[in-house]
Scaffold this motif. Structure first.
Motif, PDB file in Angstrom:
ATOM      1  N   GLU A  62       0.842  -1.189   0.000  1.00 16.99           N
ATOM      2  CA  GLU A  62       0.000   0.000   0.000  1.00 16.99           C
ATOM      3  C   GLU A  62       0.881   1.244   0.000  1.00 16.99           C
ATOM      4  OE1 GLU A  62      -2.452   0.457   3.523  1.00 16.99           O
ATOM      5  OE2 GLU A  62      -1.135  -0.843   4.669  1.00 16.99           O
ATOM      6  N   TRP A  63       0.255   2.381  -0.284  1.00 15.66           N
ATOM      7  CA  TRP A  63       0.989   3.639  -0.359  1.00 15.66           C
ATOM      8  C   TRP A  63       0.961   4.367   0.979  1.00 15.66           C
ATOM      9  CZ3 TRP A  63       4.248   5.281  -3.937  1.00 15.66           C
ATOM     10  CH2 TRP A  63       4.202   4.685  -5.204  1.00 15.66           C
ATOM     11  N   PHE A  64       2.098   4.984   1.297  1.00 15.65           N
ATOM     12  CA  PHE A  64       2.229   5.773   2.523  1.00 15.65           C
ATOM     13  C   PHE A  64       2.813   7.132   2.168  1.00 15.65           C
ATOM     14  CE2 PHE A  64       2.396   1.364   3.814  1.00 15.65           C
ATOM     15  CZ  PHE A  64       1.606   1.318   4.946  1.00 15.65           C
ATOM     16  N   ILE A  65       2.570   8.086   3.066  1.00 12.63           N
ATOM     17  CA  ILE A  65       3.114   9.437   2.916  1.00 12.63           C
ATOM     18  C   ILE A  65       3.658   9.898   4.257  1.00 12.63           C
ATOM     19  CG2 ILE A  65       0.844  10.524   3.336  1.00 12.63           C
ATOM     20  CD1 ILE A  65       1.713  12.710   1.313  1.00 12.63           C
ATOM     21  N   TRP A  66       4.768  10.646   4.203  1.00 10.20           N
ATOM     22  CA  TRP A  66       5.333  11.191   5.438  1.00 10.20           C
ATOM     23  C   TRP A  66       4.636  12.506   5.780  1.00 10.20           C
ATOM     24  CZ3 TRP A  66       8.391   8.952   8.908  1.00 10.20           C
ATOM     25  CH2 TRP A  66       9.077   7.796   8.524  1.00 10.20           C
ATOM     26  N   ARG A  67       4.047  12.526   6.994  1.00 13.33           N
ATOM     27  CA  ARG A  67       3.383  13.736   7.499  1.00 13.33           C
ATOM     28  C   ARG A  67       3.693  13.898   8.975  1.00 13.33           C
ATOM     29  NH1 ARG A  67      -2.237  12.430   4.654  1.00 13.33           N
ATOM     30  NH2 ARG A  67      -1.941  13.480   2.650  1.00 13.33           N
ATOM     31  N   GLY A  68       4.138  15.064   9.362  1.00 11.03           N
ATOM     32  CA  GLY A  68       4.402  15.331  10.766  1.00 11.03           C
ATOM     33  C   GLY A  68       5.417  14.413  11.397  1.00 11.03           C
ATOM     34  N   GLY A  69       6.388  13.974  10.623  1.00 15.42           N
ATOM     35  CA  GLY A  69       7.440  13.111  11.161  1.00 15.42           C
ATOM     36  C   GLY A  69       7.069  11.658  11.281  1.00 15.42           C
ATOM     37  N   LYS A  70       5.901  11.267  10.757  1.00 15.87           N
ATOM     38  CA  LYS A  70       5.471   9.862  10.782  1.00 15.87           C
ATOM     39  C   LYS A  70       4.917   9.502   9.417  1.00 15.87           C
ATOM     40  CE  LYS A  70       4.363   9.724  15.728  1.00 15.87           C
ATOM     41  NZ  LYS A  70       5.501   8.852  16.045  1.00 15.87           N
TER      42      LYS A  70
END
Length: 367
Positions: free
Chosen positions: A354-362
């Motif tokens: 699955e796809w993930f994105i980095w947001r707010g250090g996580k």
């Protein structure tokens, strides 16, 4: 004479007890990067296996015997992996979880095969590992040909007219993933603007970033591990260059954000399904968090590998490798990853990326 006989009896009892105790333990191994630049992810593997072994033993062990873990360090290096594999073999383990990096798993697999030891990796994604036809090798995660195809579909659909670069860190894993993604975007009629290899372990990739910028590259697909990916992103940010980085499971580590800081915001990557969101994994996730460890990346896949092996042993009624391999090849196993089974090559039938994105250090799922 009574004292002599008494001492002799005690010695015999002690010897028998020691033999029984030795027989009462089943040894398994864990091989991964416990030192070096990939040690952050090696710790994920270690934590997952340790928790799985502790839980097995708390519930009575396997076939009524306690399980003992032996961990070895390969530093994600092929030479050290061979040495680590020989240490595992010398310990006469029944099963090994590992290795973490494809560059380590592939050379180690031949050694385990000759020794009759079952190997199951929670992290190595290079297809070659299971394409070499060894009965003893299993993979509980997905493969790079699957991951590369998913990445190519996404790149072509999201940026059909953008200038795309492909960058590899030169490792077995990174090069394999980069080549597969390149092959797939080419099949879809998109040619990359640049294809570059970098040298891992350096502290400055600004010349490469400058080259990407000069070529007008808008999207860079990176095949490799989190450290080099993070330095690329940070260098682009420092140069005022708005480059979109897309990568694979090698950057599924909070260490990525520790290097990039805010520069990593918006970085996209594919990785295995995140079982932390599953109710099946909730008890294990909560206990690991209580111990101060976030079970990201390969942690729960390592736990699941131990579960699958233990259930196969129960089905086989023995730790004999041939019998357990037969059980693994034909059975279905309930794990914290869900119900899993393996195909004739040893690849898991339910890989799931699955796809993930980095947001707010996580990193969070890309909605």
């Amino acid at each position: 004479m009574r004292r002599i006989l008494g001492s002799l009896s005690a010695a015999i009892v002690l010897m028998v007890t020691q033999i029984f105790d030795a027989d009462a333990e089943i040894l398994i191994g864990m091989a991964g990067a416990l030192t070096g630049p990939n040690a952050y992810q090696g710790e994920q593997q270690q934590q997952g296996v340790e928790m799985a072994v502790a839980d097995l033993n708390a519930s009575g062990g396997v076939l009524g015997q306690q399980v003992k873990l032996i961990s070895v360090d390969d530093a994600c290096d092929s030479g050290q992996a061979i040495a680590a594999a020989y240490r595992i073999v010398a310990a006469r383990v029944a099963f090994v979880v590992g290795h973490q990096c494809s560059s380590a798993s592939i050379p180690a697999a031949e050694i385990y095969d000759r020794a009759g030891i079952i190997q199951m990796t929670p992290a190595s994604t290079n297809p070659r590992l299971t394409e070499e036809g060894r009965d003893n090798v299993f993979r509980i995660c997905g493969r790079d040909d699957q991951q590369g195809s998913i990445a190519a579909d996404f790149l072509v659909a999201r940026w059909p007219n953008a200038k795309i670069a492909i960058v590899s860190d030169g490792s077995v894993y990174g090069m394999g993933l980069a080549e597969e993604t390149r092959r797939q975007i080419n099949k879809r009629g998109i040619g990359e603007t640049l294809y570059e290899d970098l040298t891992p372990g350096q502290s400055d990739y600004s010349p490469l970033v400058a080259k990407l910028r000069a070529a007008g590259v808008e999207v860079t697909y990176f095949g490799g591990y989190y450290r080099e990916a993070a330095l690329l992103v940070r260098s682009a940010h420092e140069q005022g260059y708005k480059m979109q980085l897309v990568s694979g499971d090698g950057i599924a580590s909070e260490a990525f954000a520790q290097v990039t800081g805010e520069a990593g915001e918006g970085t996209l990557f594919t990785s295995f399904r995140d079982p932390r969101r599953s109710s099946l994994a909730e008890p294990v996730v909560n206990r690991l968090r209580q111990q101060g460890f976030e079970p990201e990346g390969y942690t729960l896949y390592s736990y699941g590998a131990v579960q699958a092996w233990a259930q196969a042993v129960t089905v086989a009624g023995t730790v004999d490798a041939k019998a357990v391999i037969a059980a693994l090849r034909t059975g279905e196993f309930g794990t914290i990853l869900g119900q899993i089974s393996f195909d004739h090559k040893g690849d898991v039938r339910q890989p799931g990326f699955e796809w993930f994105i980095w947001r707010g250090g996580k990193y969070v799922p890309l909605e």
